[in-house]
Motif scaffolding. Sequence first.
Motif, PDB file in Angstrom:
ATOM      1  N   UNK A 153       8.181   4.061   8.064  1.00 45.30           N
ATOM      2  CA  UNK A 153       7.599   4.580   9.306  1.00 45.30           C
ATOM      3  C   UNK A 153       6.352   3.806   9.707  1.00 45.30           C
ATOM      4  N   UNK A 154       5.679   3.164   8.721  1.00 46.30           N
ATOM      5  CA  UNK A 154       4.485   2.357   9.014  1.00 46.30           C
ATOM      6  C   UNK A 154       4.333   1.315   7.927  1.00 46.30           C
ATOM      7  N   UNK A 155       4.121   0.072   8.339  1.00 47.80           N
ATOM      8  CA  UNK A 155       3.868  -1.014   7.395  1.00 47.80           C
ATOM      9  C   UNK A 155       2.692  -1.828   7.911  1.00 47.80           C
ATOM     10  N   UNK A 156       1.683  -1.989   7.062  1.00 53.02           N
ATOM     11  CA  UNK A 156       0.480  -2.725   7.434  1.00 53.02           C
ATOM     12  C   UNK A 156       0.238  -3.850   6.437  1.00 53.02           C
ATOM     13  N   UNK A 157      -0.035  -5.029   6.941  1.00 59.19           N
ATOM     14  CA  UNK A 157      -0.467  -6.141   6.094  1.00 59.19           C
ATOM     15  C   UNK A 157      -1.982  -6.060   5.967  1.00 59.19           C
ATOM     16  N   UNK A 158      -2.489  -6.303   4.766  1.00 53.70           N
ATOM     17  CA  UNK A 158      -3.936  -6.287   4.558  1.00 53.70           C
ATOM     18  C   UNK A 158      -4.436  -7.724   4.413  1.00 53.70           C
ATOM     19  N   UNK A 159      -5.648  -8.000   4.865  1.00 51.69           N
ATOM     20  CA  UNK A 159      -6.174  -9.364   4.792  1.00 51.69           C
ATOM     21  C   UNK A 159      -6.589  -9.737   3.366  1.00 51.69           C
ATOM     22  N   UNK A 160      -6.753 -11.018   3.138  1.00 47.78           N
ATOM     23  CA  UNK A 160      -7.209 -11.514   1.836  1.00 47.78           C
ATOM     24  C   UNK A 160      -8.731 -11.480   1.776  1.00 47.78           C
ATOM     25  N   UNK A 161      -9.284 -10.326   2.128  1.00 41.61           N
ATOM     26  CA  UNK A 161     -10.728 -10.109   2.128  1.00 41.61           C
ATOM     27  C   UNK A 161     -10.972  -8.697   1.610  1.00 41.61           C
ATOM     28  N   UNK A 211       3.433   2.945  -0.690  1.00 43.44           N
ATOM     29  CA  UNK A 211       3.431   1.829  -1.632  1.00 43.44           C
ATOM     30  C   UNK A 211       2.173   1.006  -1.357  1.00 43.44           C
ATOM     31  N   UNK A 212       1.330   0.887  -2.372  1.00 47.18           N
ATOM     32  CA  UNK A 212       0.075   0.142  -2.260  1.00 47.18           C
ATOM     33  C   UNK A 212       0.211  -1.188  -2.992  1.00 47.18           C
ATOM     34  N   UNK A 213      -0.055  -2.285  -2.286  1.00 46.40           N
ATOM     35  CA  UNK A 213      -0.051  -3.610  -2.895  1.00 46.40           C
ATOM     36  C   UNK A 213      -1.406  -4.248  -2.612  1.00 46.40           C
ATOM     37  N   UNK A 214      -2.179  -4.471  -3.666  1.00 38.74           N
ATOM     38  CA  UNK A 214      -3.543  -5.004  -3.548  1.00 38.74           C
ATOM     39  C   UNK A 214      -4.430  -4.112  -2.677  1.00 38.74           C
ATOM     40  N   UNK A 215      -4.198  -2.819  -2.778  1.00 42.31           N
ATOM     41  CA  UNK A 215      -5.007  -1.792  -2.114  1.00 42.31           C
ATOM     42  C   UNK A 215      -5.430  -0.822  -3.213  1.00 42.31           C
ATOM     43  N   UNK A 216      -6.733  -0.567  -3.331  1.00 45.22           N
ATOM     44  CA  UNK A 216      -7.215   0.273  -4.426  1.00 45.22           C
ATOM     45  C   UNK A 216      -7.136   1.758  -4.115  1.00 45.22           C
ATOM     46  N   UNK A 217      -7.212   2.124  -2.834  1.00 46.10           N
ATOM     47  CA  UNK A 217      -7.078   3.531  -2.465  1.00 46.10           C
ATOM     48  C   UNK A 217      -6.757   3.635  -0.978  1.00 46.10           C
ATOM     49  N   UNK A 273      -9.113  -2.468   0.402  1.00 41.04           N
ATOM     50  CA  UNK A 273      -8.264  -3.547  -0.096  1.00 41.04           C
ATOM     51  C   UNK A 273      -9.047  -4.486  -0.996  1.00 41.04           C
ATOM     52  N   UNK A 274      -8.300  -5.243  -1.787  1.00 39.08           N
ATOM     53  CA  UNK A 274      -8.908  -6.230  -2.679  1.00 39.08           C
ATOM     54  C   UNK A 274      -9.057  -7.553  -1.934  1.00 39.08           C
ATOM     55  N   UNK A 275      -9.490  -8.592  -2.647  1.00 40.93           N
ATOM     56  CA  UNK A 275      -9.670  -9.899  -2.017  1.00 40.93           C
ATOM     57  C   UNK A 275      -8.371 -10.712  -1.968  1.00 40.93           C
ATOM     58  N   UNK A 276      -7.268 -10.083  -2.315  1.00 39.87           N
ATOM     59  CA  UNK A 276      -5.950 -10.714  -2.239  1.00 39.87           C
ATOM     60  C   UNK A 276      -5.141 -10.015  -1.155  1.00 39.87           C
ATOM     61  N   UNK A 277      -4.472 -10.777  -0.304  1.00 42.13           N
ATOM     62  CA  UNK A 277      -3.651 -10.172   0.748  1.00 42.13           C
ATOM     63  C   UNK A 277      -2.650  -9.196   0.137  1.00 42.13           C
ATOM     64  N   UNK A 278      -2.372  -8.122   0.845  1.00 43.71           N
ATOM     65  CA  UNK A 278      -1.462  -7.105   0.340  1.00 43.71           C
ATOM     66  C   UNK A 278      -0.835  -6.334   1.474  1.00 43.71           C
ATOM     67  N   UNK A 279      -0.465  -5.085   1.172  1.00 44.83           N
ATOM     68  CA  UNK A 279       0.164  -4.258   2.204  1.00 44.83           C
ATOM     69  C   UNK A 279       0.129  -2.795   1.831  1.00 44.83           C
ATOM     70  N   UNK A 280       0.337  -1.972   2.853  1.00 50.12           N
ATOM     71  CA  UNK A 280       0.584  -0.542   2.699  1.00 50.12           C
ATOM     72  C   UNK A 280       1.916  -0.284   3.394  1.00 50.12           C
ATOM     73  N   UNK A 281       2.807   0.406   2.712  1.00 50.29           N
ATOM     74  CA  UNK A 281       4.092   0.764   3.300  1.00 50.29           C
ATOM     75  C   UNK A 281       4.245   2.269   3.152  1.00 50.29           C
ATOM     76  N   UNK A 282       4.432   2.948   4.285  1.00 54.69           N
ATOM     77  CA  UNK A 282       4.619   4.396   4.277  1.00 54.69           C
ATOM     78  C   UNK A 282       6.039   4.706   4.710  1.00 54.69           C
ATOM     79  N   UNK A 283       6.727   5.489   3.889  1.00 53.02           N
ATOM     80  CA  UNK A 283       8.125   5.837   4.129  1.00 53.02           C
ATOM     81  C   UNK A 283       8.292   7.344   4.170  1.00 53.02           C
TER      82      UNK A 283
END
Length: 98
Positions: free
Chosen positions: A51-59, A81-87, A32-42
């Motif tokens: 089926x899975x949703x994860x919030x990522x920290x701002x770190x 769906x990747x939001x502020x996640x590089x891989x 993840x990047x230094x901005x909070x984001x998320x991963x959503x798997x459908x």
Amino acid sequence: MSFSSDISAVTVVATGDALDGRTRLAGLYFVSTSTAGSLVLRTGGSSGTIRLELATPAVAGNYDLIIPDDGILFKEGVHITLTNVTSATLLYVGGAPA
């Protein structure tokens, strides 16, 4: 169910279909990047059932998640769906890379 010899992995770097077909998700690793984001798997595409949703920290950092028992079943492939996640690397059984 035992995953000991059946697990495969696929890495994605953008939002889209990650896996086709009936798939069980056994775990994932993401960066993840230094901005909070998320991963959503459908399952069932970009407007399918979450089926899975994860919030990522701002770190900025790398994180992993091992899913217990038989994992999470995605009957119609995996869309991520990747939001502020590089891989994200998905550990899975069944299915095939999209």
